[in-house]
Each structure stands twice: as structure tokens, then as C-alpha cells.
Design a protein around this motif. Structure first.
Motif, PDB file in Angstrom:
ATOM      1  N   GLY A  18      37.410  63.684  40.469  1.00  0.00           N
ATOM      2  CA  GLY A  18      36.651  63.505  41.841  1.00  0.00           C
ATOM      3  C   GLY A  18      36.112  62.035  42.278  1.00  0.00           C
ATOM      4  N   LEU A  19      35.543  61.716  41.090  1.00  0.00           N
ATOM      5  CA  LEU A  19      34.839  60.369  40.722  1.00  0.00           C
ATOM      6  C   LEU A  19      36.110  59.237  40.789  1.00  0.00           C
ATOM      7  CD1 LEU A  19      32.019  60.836  38.458  1.00  0.00           C
ATOM      8  CD2 LEU A  19      31.965  60.570  40.742  1.00  0.00           C
ATOM      9  N   SER A  26      38.266  53.347  46.968  1.00  0.00           N
ATOM     10  CA  SER A  26      37.366  52.248  47.165  1.00  0.00           C
ATOM     11  C   SER A  26      38.356  50.936  46.808  1.00  0.00           C
ATOM     12  CB  SER A  26      36.169  52.184  46.509  1.00  0.00           C
ATOM     13  OG  SER A  26      35.562  51.059  46.640  1.00  0.00           O
ATOM     14  N   GLY A  27      39.018  51.136  45.771  1.00  0.00           N
ATOM     15  CA  GLY A  27      39.693  49.968  45.182  1.00  0.00           C
ATOM     16  C   GLY A  27      40.754  49.508  46.417  1.00  0.00           C
ATOM     17  N   LEU A  28      41.655  50.567  46.808  1.00  0.00           N
ATOM     18  CA  LEU A  28      42.548  50.437  47.714  1.00  0.00           C
ATOM     19  C   LEU A  28      42.111  49.726  48.954  1.00  0.00           C
ATOM     20  CD1 LEU A  28      44.638  53.741  47.247  1.00  0.00           C
ATOM     21  CD2 LEU A  28      45.286  51.339  46.404  1.00  0.00           C
ATOM     22  N   THR A  29      40.809  50.165  49.468  1.00  0.00           N
ATOM     23  CA  THR A  29      40.191  49.664  50.756  1.00  0.00           C
ATOM     24  C   THR A  29      39.932  48.145  50.429  1.00  0.00           C
ATOM     25  OG1 THR A  29      39.296  51.675  51.228  1.00  0.00           O
ATOM     26  CG2 THR A  29      38.100  49.891  52.106  1.00  0.00           C
ATOM     27  N   GLY A  30      39.402  47.863  49.008  1.00  0.00           N
ATOM     28  CA  GLY A  30      39.107  46.462  48.882  1.00  0.00           C
ATOM     29  C   GLY A  30      40.626  45.638  48.970  1.00  0.00           C
ATOM     30  N   LEU A  31      41.534  46.204  48.535  1.00  0.00           N
ATOM     31  CA  LEU A  31      42.939  45.525  48.450  1.00  0.00           C
ATOM     32  C   LEU A  31      43.137  44.920  50.187  1.00  0.00           C
ATOM     33  CD1 LEU A  31      45.126  47.117  45.723  1.00  0.00           C
ATOM     34  CD2 LEU A  31      44.189  44.819  45.670  1.00  0.00           C
ATOM     35  N   PHE A  32      43.072  46.233  50.835  1.00  0.00           N
ATOM     36  CA  PHE A  32      43.433  46.105  52.287  1.00  0.00           C
ATOM     37  C   PHE A  32      42.795  44.954  52.764  1.00  0.00           C
ATOM     38  CE2 PHE A  32      45.634  50.066  51.810  1.00  0.00           C
ATOM     39  CZ  PHE A  32      46.659  49.659  52.225  1.00  0.00           C
ATOM     40  N   ARG A  33      41.116  44.642  52.348  1.00  0.00           N
ATOM     41  CA  ARG A  33      40.316  43.871  52.992  1.00  0.00           C
ATOM     42  C   ARG A  33      40.442  42.504  52.314  1.00  0.00           C
ATOM     43  NH1 ARG A  33      34.930  47.471  54.111  1.00  0.00           N
ATOM     44  NH2 ARG A  33      35.920  48.764  55.565  1.00  0.00           N
ATOM     45  N   GLY A  34      41.493  42.210  51.418  1.00  0.00           N
ATOM     46  CA  GLY A  34      41.567  40.949  50.722  1.00  0.00           C
ATOM     47  C   GLY A  34      40.775  40.815  49.554  1.00  0.00           C
ATOM     48  N   SER A  43      41.207  50.161  41.869  1.00  0.00           N
ATOM     49  CA  SER A  43      42.476  50.982  41.699  1.00  0.00           C
ATOM     50  C   SER A  43      42.960  51.386  40.425  1.00  0.00           C
ATOM     51  CB  SER A  43      43.495  50.502  42.527  1.00  0.00           C
ATOM     52  OG  SER A  43      43.123  49.889  43.683  1.00  0.00           O
ATOM     53  N   ALA A  44      42.846  50.503  39.533  1.00  0.00           N
ATOM     54  CA  ALA A  44      43.220  50.962  38.118  1.00  0.00           C
ATOM     55  C   ALA A  44      42.328  51.750  37.539  1.00  0.00           C
ATOM     56  CB  ALA A  44      43.360  49.682  37.337  1.00  0.00           C
ATOM     57  N   LEU A  45      40.797  51.539  37.569  1.00  0.00           N
ATOM     58  CA  LEU A  45      39.792  52.298  36.945  1.00  0.00           C
ATOM     59  C   LEU A  45      40.068  53.830  37.649  1.00  0.00           C
ATOM     60  CD1 LEU A  45      37.676  52.721  35.072  1.00  0.00           C
ATOM     61  CD2 LEU A  45      36.207  51.870  37.136  1.00  0.00           C
ATOM     62  N   GLY A  46      40.058  53.782  39.035  1.00  0.00           N
ATOM     63  CA  GLY A  46      40.186  55.175  39.692  1.00  0.00           C
ATOM     64  C   GLY A  46      41.495  55.810  39.302  1.00  0.00           C
ATOM     65  N   GLY A  47      42.566  55.244  39.246  1.00  0.00           N
ATOM     66  CA  GLY A  47      43.675  55.741  38.743  1.00  0.00           C
ATOM     67  C   GLY A  47      43.608  56.289  37.481  1.00  0.00           C
TER      68      GLY A  47
END
Length: 239
Positions: A18-19, A26-34, A43-47
Motif C-alpha cells: 500500500g505504501l 506520487s512519483g508518476l504524478t511528479g513526472l507528469f508535472r515535469g 516511481s522506482a522506490l514505489g515500484g
């Protein structure tokens, strides 16, 4: 200890996964925001956390499977009384199986040197064991058995049905789980195998035995000195 282990093997993967999912989103959202660097790191840590949670969950499933497969349950107690040469009386006590199946006691005459109890066993696949589906059984018959092959062929035989008497319902038909699972086996994926199992032990006056079901079949154990002396302290199982 067993219950605590089960909770940990379900709770820990859920928390980690879950975490990890939150961090991944959150990481994917950051990527979309630049925010390239922070997004890639999140993304790597979450994955990695989601992957670790999945691995832990699979390990937990496997661990619980081993616990389930060693589970035993008593299915009958058998008491023997000798009436004559190679002639005995066996009292079979079956424990209650919920409110629908109260405990039963029945007496059967047996000819021979040994008693033999047979059952039909429905064994589920390991992943179904994890979901709580333990081996299902139905005691089928009780018979006498001679040690001599010649007597087994020519002497008086005794065979008795142990199947419960089914009450007649409002419908003119009924469903037999054993027959249905065998007939539609290719469409019933959780079923691992259907087989007949049996256990036999020597008969002696005053001997008492306990019959147990495991995930691998029936076993019989001596329960008093008369039974232990008759069976030399061991037990015999046939499948």
C-alpha cells in the motif's frame, strides 16, 4: 503462534504494498508535472515496494499452505470386542460435523483378523487450501480382513456401509459433490484429486483405535494398550 504468523504474513505485504503504491502514484504524478528526477526516484522506490509486497504475499501464501497440509482431524474412533475365533464386534463412533451432522455410534459384526475402514477423499489444490478449503471426506465402508490370502478368498466376508443416511428432501433429485466433481473435473479447477483411501489394523479384544484424516489420506493409531500390543506399536495405511 500460528495465528500471529498468519496475521503478519497478510498484514506486512499489505502495508508495504500500500505504501509502495502511494509512493509510485506520487512519483508518476511528479513526472507528469515535469519533476523528472523526483518523479523517477519516487516511481522506482514505489515500484520496488509494490514488488516486495507481492513477493512477501506469495511467500505467505506458500507458508500457510504448508501449515494447512499438515492439519489433521479425527474422523472416527473404533472399539473392538471379540465374540469368537476370527469374529469380532466393532463399535464405530463418528464425531459431530456441525449441527447438521451430530455424532453417531454404530455397532458392526466383523469376520477376520483385521478391520479396514475406507473413505472417499476430495483434495483441493494448494491455493484453495490457503483459502480455507481443507480435504473433504466421507467414510464409505467398514470391512473385516483376513491375513491369509486363502481365507480372504474363501472365508466368510463382512462389509458394512458407513455412509450417512440422507433424508429425503422436497426435490426428487440431489447433488453428490463427489460424483459432480469427478464428472465435471475439467471445469472445477480448485480440485486437485479425488481418490479412495483406507486404513487397516489388527483386531483384538478390548482394542481401541483412532482414525484421522490428513491432507494425504487416512491414518489409524492405537489408542490403548490392547491395540498397541496387537499392532506392535505401529500403524498401517493403504491408499
Amino acid at each position: 503462534m500460528e495465528v500471529e504468523m498468519v496475521w503478519w504474513w497478510w498484514l506486512l505485504p499489505a502495508v508495504v504494498g500500500g505504501l509502495g503504491l502511494v509512493v509510485l502514484l506520487s512519483g508518476l504524478t511528479g513526472l507528469f508535472r515535469g519533476r523528472i528526477l523526483g518523479g523517477l526516484f519516487g516511481s522506482a522506490l514505489g515500484g520496488a515496494a509494490v514488488f516486495a509486497g507481492a513477493v512477501a504475499a506469495l511467500a505467505g501464501l506458500n507458508l500457510q499452505t504448508y501449515g494447512r497440509l499438515t492439519y489433521e482431524r479425527p474422523v472416527a474412533t473404533l472399539q473392538v470386542k471379540q465374540l469368537g475365533p476370527q469374529y469380532f464386534e466393532a463399535t464405530v463412533i463418528q464425531p459431530a460435523m456441525g449441527e447438521a451432522r451430530p455424532a453417531t455410534t454404530a455397532v458392526y459384526p466383523l469376520h477376520g483378523d483385521e478391520w479396514r475402514i475406507e473413505a472417499q477423499v476430495l483434495k483441493w489444490k494448494p491455493w484453495a487450501n490457503v483459502l480455507g478449503l481443507d480435504s473433504q471426506y466421507r467414510l464409505d465402508r467398514l470391512s473385516g480382513r483376513y491375513q491369509s490370502i486363502e481365507q480372504e478368498i474363501n472365508a466368510t466376508r463382512s462389509v458394512h456401509s458407513l455412509r450417512p443416511v440422507e433424508e429425503v428432501g422436497p426435490l426428487p433429485w440431489r447433488i453428490d459433490v463427489w460424483d459432480a466433481a469427478r464428472k465435471y473435473r475439467r471445469w472445477v479447477d480448485p480440485v486437485d484429486t479425488l481418490y479412495g483411501g483406507a486404513a487397516y489394523m489388527p483386531m483384538a479384544d478390548g482394542a481401541r483405535y483412532e482414525v484421522w484424516l490428513t491432507q494425504s489420506g487416512l491414518i489409524a493409531r492405537p489408542a490403548n494398550d490392547q491395540a498397541r500390543n496387537a499392532s506392535a506399536g505401529g500403524w498401517t495405511r493403504v491408499d
